[in-house]
Write a protein that holds these residues in place. Structure first.
Motif, short mmCIF file in Angstrom:
data_model
loop_
_atom_site.label_atom_id
_atom_site.label_comp_id
_atom_site.label_asym_id
_atom_site.label_seq_id
_atom_site.Cartn_x
_atom_site.Cartn_y
_atom_site.Cartn_z
N ALA A 56 0.82 -1.20 0.00
CA ALA A 56 0.00 0.00 0.00
C ALA A 56 0.86 1.26 0.00
N ALA A 58 1.76 4.75 1.09
CA ALA A 58 1.36 5.49 2.28
C ALA A 58 1.83 6.94 2.19
N ASN A 59 3.12 7.12 1.93
CA ASN A 59 3.72 8.44 1.91
C ASN A 59 3.83 8.91 0.46
N SER A 66 9.58 6.22 -0.64
CA SER A 66 10.57 5.45 -1.36
C SER A 66 10.16 4.02 -1.65
N GLU A 70 4.89 3.78 -3.90
CA GLU A 70 4.95 5.23 -3.66
C GLU A 70 5.72 5.93 -4.78
N LYS A 198 6.50 18.04 7.17
CA LYS A 198 6.72 16.72 6.60
C LYS A 198 5.46 15.87 6.46
N GLU A 199 4.68 15.75 7.53
CA GLU A 199 3.54 14.82 7.46
C GLU A 199 2.52 15.27 6.42
N GLN A 200 2.32 16.60 6.37
CA GLN A 200 1.26 17.06 5.46
C GLN A 200 1.67 17.01 4.00
N SER A 202 2.93 14.56 2.65
CA SER A 202 2.72 13.21 2.14
C SER A 202 1.25 12.93 1.84
N LEU A 203 0.38 13.90 2.07
CA LEU A 203 -1.05 13.67 1.80
C LEU A 203 -1.35 13.93 0.31
N TYR A 220 -6.16 4.98 1.73
CA TYR A 220 -5.01 4.21 2.20
C TYR A 220 -5.36 2.72 2.29
N GLN A 221 -4.48 1.90 1.77
CA GLN A 221 -4.61 0.45 1.75
C GLN A 221 -5.68 -0.05 0.80
#
Lengths: 552, 319
Positions: A56, A58-59, A66, A70, A198-200, A202-203, A220-221
């Motif tokens: 899946a 995710a990022n 990586s 993705e 960083k976290e945002q 990856s959305l 996701y998934q």
């Protein structure tokens, strides 16, 4: 009629296939069905491609996501300054129309296209490049972004010379830099994305690129939807067409189970699947599905021997690991024709590759002689002992590729015959990552590294960078390693670079035996006959730009 | 009011369990021999990150505080429903969990209803039939149900009903058609313990004195079985609700993986595998919450169903 019968047979075999999947390789070699008609038929625009993958995504941040799915997604959503031709390995213009560098390879100047826009409507300029490179090269503490160190060693800064020209400076020679700009890591993203922590970043909804597709729905998934970008017209010239992508949408479906992936392809639920099991290649191709493999360029799956730990600190032991197992058996029992047994530490697809197959041969007699001469004698359990210590090697590997475990098991059996006890620890990626930080715990670490540039060797083996063989700094061997590997970064002259590449491979494989390559991994896609031109970029990520599908 | 005290005590217990679950997960995740920072990065990058980069990441994720400091901070936020962001997806952990909950709940409830029906049929047939071979055959079904791996059942039904007959889509969770096969697959292992318990109770019930009396009075075997024995046998089945719930969750992990469904089970499994601390903690707390709520309801209903417990509660009341 015939189709029905074969379905029936597969129904009955379902359980048996399950078990057989683990054993791998007893199937007949896969028939390579040529991509017939693909190049001559006239592409038709429109339609949705459903594409099944194992893992899946995710990022979705192009600079840090990586894993395979993705980077597959971000490869289709972002463009790079430079395009690496997957067939020739040559570097070609993309967002940069041209570039030049100084003699010391510390300054690179890029001239940019002026007709490129991001998917949010903003214009791509020299400032976009500077913003991206500063973040890639230096990271940003406040945003939680770490630099992409491996490819940006020695980054100093990027100067905007005019709205369409930038100059990138390094504090040391960086011959691998232009190629690094073609990697999926180097995808150019928009200003609004770069401002986010960083976290945002990856959305899915926050990723803004200049690519032929944009990100749509992302569950996701379950699935990620790519949508055609209207008005796209800046594809690299060596692709099959220019202008917008043919497909309206690509739906990437996550299907974790190998049997279900194959079943979904046969049932027509999906049009193509990635991560095809070895045992499925032959049956699928016999049923008319096209098997499209591409060897992953870079460092092969390779047994990296650590010199800081007993007994791999002993050169005779390292020699024995090189000589003590059968590559023929590996080809016959584990690999399909989509894969290649290693003939050097790098893939044959890396410019500068040299064929070392004459040195990478099984010679168990010679291996035993070397061990005997070095004072290793067989104990009561068949394992050799020297000064009361057993010849046991602890191996750490990743189970992310279907061939890894069977390949290591084969090597384990062969080495046991010459008195070497190889202990396997083959773990999922996160566990591998964590375990690899345990210093002094492993004799052998195995992973591949996808990068179609010989600089990958400096990145992994130089005591200045990865130092995966754990050479002790300051020793003559470490100094020699630094000298031979940094030579790869000091020249872009084809002749000089080829010579440096050959010396580096010889040093790693023959002179010091710091690594024993096993096989060249491949991405294998199985495609329904109605889908055309499912391709790969140079690092073997699927690109859907030229892909088209027969109208339903 | 003793009844109120009983209820309050049960509530306090429930809260303690949820807090305990959170704390134990925190302890487990942080005593792991791994550095949380290491698993944040690509394995090929790991060796190349400088100590400075790692330190920055540590500060950014608040991992530089003392262990107790982190615990207090995270617990405080968790009480307000903030479990932090997933290190994998960047999404808010609690919304990810709550977002997948309906999918898993739907799957679980459907499977549970099917399981109860299945268990009742199996147990009743085994108890009712006078043919020995048939009774024995049905009596062995629960054992078979738990011993066949869910994974295998899932692949088998997919092979037949999806790939071969094409009746149901093999993947995803869009619409009722995608729910059928997963629910059936999950119902089988869940039905097994219920059926076994029911069957045991039916068996001992059928040999009880009051049944002999009823039969002597002319009642049919079926009437006795359904009206008297089943009623008594059903009560203990309620107590295994917790166990069943556990089975449902464990089964959901596998079923969601085989049928490529997004859901809480698979989300949790992936989070554990990738050491996504925020998601793991949120999922554990949610599981604990559901578990204590189910048990709380059972505890609170029990006195209503069982006269003995009601009497005991009442006699403790002051005169």
């Amino acid at each position: 009629m015939h189709k029905r019968r074969s379905h029936h047979r597969f129904g009955a075999l379902a359980a048996a296939l399950l078990a057989a999947a683990v054993l791998a390789g007893c199937a007949a070699p896969a028939r390579q069905v040529a991509a017939t008609g693909d190049d001559t038929a006239t592409p038709v625009a429109g339609g949705t491609l459903r594409f099944g993958v194992l893992d899946a995504p995710a990022n979705l941040d192009p600079h840090s996501g990586s894993s395979y799915p993705e980077s597959l997604i971000t490869s289709n959503v972002t463009d790079k300054l430079i395009y690496q031709n997957p067939k020739t390995g040559a570097l070609e213009p993309w967002l940069a129309k041209s570039w030049e560098y100084n003699d010391t390879l510390t300054q690179f100047t890029f001239h940019l296209r002026d007709d490129v826009t991001f998917s949010d409507g903003t214009k791509f300029t020299a400032d976009s490049v500077k913003e991206n490179f500063d973040l890639l090269g230096r990271g940003d503490k406040a945003l939680g972004v770490v630099p992409v160190t491996a490819y940006w060693v020695g980054y100093r800064n990027t100067d905007v010379l005019d709205p369409l020209t930038v100059r990138v400076s390094f504090d040391r020679p960086s011959a691998g830099f232009p190629q690094a700009l073609s990697l999926y890591f180097s995808g150019i993203v928009g200003h609004s994305t770069l401002l986010l922590p960083k976290e945002q970043r990856s959305l899915a909804q926050n990723v803004v690129g200049t690519g032929p597709f944009t990100l749509g729905e992302h569950v996701y998934q379950q699935k990620t939807v790519l949508k055609k970008r209207p008005g796209y017209h800046w594809a690299p010239a060596s692709l099959k067409h220019n202008g917008e992508a043919y497909l309206d949408t690509v739906e990437i479906d996550v299907i974790p189970e190998a049997g279900v992936r194959t079943g979904a392809l046969r049932a027509g639920t999906v049009d193509a699947i990635l991560d095809v099991n070895n045992t499925d290649e032959a049956p699928l191709s016999a049923q008319g599905y096209r098997i499209v493999p591409q060897l992953i360029p870079g460092r092969d799956i390779s047994l990296d021997l650590k010199t800081d730990r007993f007994p791999t600190d002993d050169a005779a032991v390292r020699q024995a690991v090189r000589l003590g197992w059968s590559r023929d058996a590996l080809v016959k029992t584990v690999l399909t024709s989509s894969y290649k047994v290693s003939t050097s530490v790098v893939s044959q697809r890396v410019p500068g590759y040299v064929d070392f197959s004459a040195d990478l041969r099984e010679d168990q007699g010679r291996a035993e002689q070397l061990l005997e001469a070095d004072g290793w004698h067989k104990g009561s359990d068949g394992i050799r002992v020297k000064d009361g210590r057993r010849l046991q090697l602890d191996l750490l590997g990743i189970d992310n590729l279907v061939n890894n475990k069977p390949a290591y098991q084969l090597i384990q059996q062969d080495l046991r015959k010459i008195g070497i006890d190889l202990q396997l620890n083959v773990l999922p990626i996160p566990d591998y990552t964590a375990a690899s930080t345990q210093q002094g715990r492993w004799n052998i670490q195995v992973a591949n590294q996808s990068r179609a540039d010989i600089a990958v060797l400096e990145q992994m083996y130089s005591p200045q960078y990865g130092n995966i063989a754990k050479l002790t700094p300051g020793t003559p061997v470490a100094d020699e390693a630094i000298a031979k590997l940094s030579a790869l970064s000091r020249t872009l002259d084809p002749g000089l670079r080829a010579k440096a590449a050959e010396e580096a491979q010889r040093f790693l494989l023959d002179e010091q035996v710091l690594t024993v390559p096993v096989y060249n991994p491949a991405q294998v896609t199985a495609v329904s006959p109605k889908v055309h031109n499912v391709g790969y970029e140079a690092q073997s990520r699927n690109v859907f730009y030229d892909t088209w599908i027969d109208p339903r | 009011m003793p009844v109120l005290r009983y209820v309050a005590a049960k509530f306090a217990q429930a809260l303690f369990v949820v807090w305990g679950a959170y704390t134990v997960t925190f302890a487990l995740l942080y005593v792991l021999p791994y550095d949380a920072v290491d698993v944040l990065f690509d394995p090929s990058q790991g060796d190349l990150l400088t100590a400075g980069d790692k330190h920055d990441a540590r500060v950014y994720y608040g991992l530089d505080r003392s262990l107790f400091g982190q615990y207090a901070h995270r617990l405080g936020a968790a009480i307000h429903g903030d479990f932090g962001r997933s290190t994998r997806t960047g999404q808010d952990a609690w919304s990810m969990i709550v977002g997948t909950l309906p999918q898993t709940a739907l799957l679980a409830v459907t499977a549970l209803v099917l399981a109860v029906l299945l268990a009742a049929v199996v147990a009743l047939v085994a108890a009712y039939t006078q043919r020995r071979w048939l009774a024995e055959f049905f009596a062995t079904l629960p054992a078979a149900g738990v011993s066949v791996p869910v994974f295998l059942v899932g692949l088998a039904v997919l092979q037949v009903f999806s790939f071969r007959l094409g009746w149901f889509p093999p993947i995803g969770n869009d619409g009722p058609a995608t729910l059928v096969l997963p629910a059936v697959t999950l119902a089988i292992p869940v039905a097994a313990p219920i059926a076994r318990l029911l069957l045991e109770n039916l068996d001992s019930g059928l040999h009880a004195g009051y049944v002999t009396v009823s039969l002597a009075k002319g009642a049919t075997r079926l009437w006795v079985l359904v009206r008297e024995v089943l009623r008594n046998a059903a009560l203990p089945a309620l107590t295994i609700a917790g166990v069943t719930f556990g089975n449902l969750l464990a089964g959901a992990v596998i079923v969601e993986t085989v049928f490529s469904r997004s859901g809480l089970g698979r989300l949790t499994q992936t989070a554990v595998r990738t050491q996504d601390v925020a998601v793991v903690q949120g999922a554990v707390v949610l599981a604990a919450l559901v578990f204590v709520i189910v048990n709380l309801v059972v505890d609170l209903i029990y006195p209503l169903l069982d006269p003995r417990l009601r009497t005991r509660l009442n006699t403790r009341s002051p005169a």
